[in-house]
Design a protein around this motif. Structure first.
Motif, PDB file in Angstrom:
ATOM      1  N   SER A  89      -8.770  -5.560   1.930  1.00 41.21           N
ATOM      2  CA  SER A  89      -7.978  -5.971   3.310  1.00 41.21           C
ATOM      3  C   SER A  89      -7.910  -7.199   3.615  1.00 41.21           C
ATOM      4  O   SER A  89      -6.773  -7.450   4.287  1.00 41.21           O
ATOM      5  N   ASP A 118      -3.467  -0.812   0.236  1.00 42.39           N
ATOM      6  CA  ASP A 118      -4.643  -0.769   1.081  1.00 42.39           C
ATOM      7  C   ASP A 118      -4.566   0.551   2.118  1.00 42.39           C
ATOM      8  O   ASP A 118      -3.431   1.099   2.334  1.00 42.39           O
ATOM      9  N   ASN A 146      -6.654  -4.435   7.548  1.00 43.37           N
ATOM     10  CA  ASN A 146      -5.746  -4.925   6.779  1.00 43.37           C
ATOM     11  C   ASN A 146      -4.958  -5.984   7.183  1.00 43.37           C
ATOM     12  O   ASN A 146      -4.321  -5.887   8.102  1.00 43.37           O
TER      13      ASN A 146
END
Length: 242
Positions: A61, A85, A90
């Motif tokens: 992230s 992700d 993130n």
């Protein structure tokens, strides 16, 4: 799971891939064949990125996570960065970002990305199934579990080896030192029955005695989360200077 699956898919279309992880794996995962494809203990800062066209961060992230958590680490601007992700945290640090926090795992996103572009064989399906199962707590983490089951069914239909490739090496292959760690967490548990919360602390001496690494220690909260008396639980572990 997601990293080795992506590596496998890229190599099938002729790309060269170096796969690194700053952290070690837990013992049961570390014994798996695909673990040998990863250079463990190495982070981005130890790579000469000029040797590569693309840096691909999967299930990562923030840039710091790839750089041994070096504060304010940024990936050099002369390499193209792709960020895949499923975490709400993130930071969208890539030149190209594919982030979907509604997906149960990073493998789920890799699956959707490759679904119409590559043939799913036993190897690719099993690698994705591994990450999908572990990241969804074997289909126990909330509403996303239903989507995880649908994706798992697709992977199994395409050759994914659910029992021998995932269930047995992970759920039925737990090392004794890890079980002793879980027992220690329970024995040292401090709790407030009225407020329904608990925590457990592990010292560096205990971690050393049980020969645990960071990956082993991180499994502790998952184990304690199954205790019905508590709504909130956490662990603290003394790791080097952290």
């Amino acid at each position: 799971g997601s990293c080795t699956a992506m590596k496998y898919a890229l190599e099938k279309i002729g790309k060269e891939v170096a796969l690194i992880s700053k952290d070690q794996l837990s013992e049961s995962l570390g014994e798996m064949k695909i673990a040998k494809e990863v250079e463990f203990g190495k982070d981005i800062t130890e790579m000469n990125l000029k040797d590569f066209d693309i840096f691909l961060g999967v299930d990562t992230s923030t840039p710091e996570m790839g750089g041994k958590f070096k504060k304010n680490y940024t990936i050099p601007k002369d390499i193209f960065v792709i960020n895949i992700d499923h975490h709400t945290t993130n930071m969208f640090y890539g030149d190209l970002n594919y982030v979907d926090d509604k997906q149960p795992s990073a493998c789920s996103i890799v699956l959707e990305l490759l679904k119409d572009k590559i043939k799913f064989d036993k190897e690719l399906s099993t690698r994705l199934l591994l990450g999908l199962c572990t990241d969804s707590g074997f289909f126990t983490y909330g509403k996303a579990s239903e989507k995880a089951m649908e994706q798992a069914a697709f992977l199994i239909e395409n050759g994914g080896d659910y029992y021998d490739g995932v269930v047995f090496p992970i759920l039925h292959n737990q090392p004794l030192n890890l079980m002793k760690y879980y027992s220690l967490l329970v024995m040292k548990l401090r709790f407030d029955e009225k407020k329904r919360f608990a925590y457990s602390i592990t010292t560096a001496e205990e971690i050393k005695r049980l020969k645990l690494n960071k990956a082993d220690v991180r499994l502790g909260p998952n184990y304690l989360a199954s205790i019905k008396e508590f709504e909130f639980i956490f662990t603290m572990a003394e790791l080097d200077e952290e």
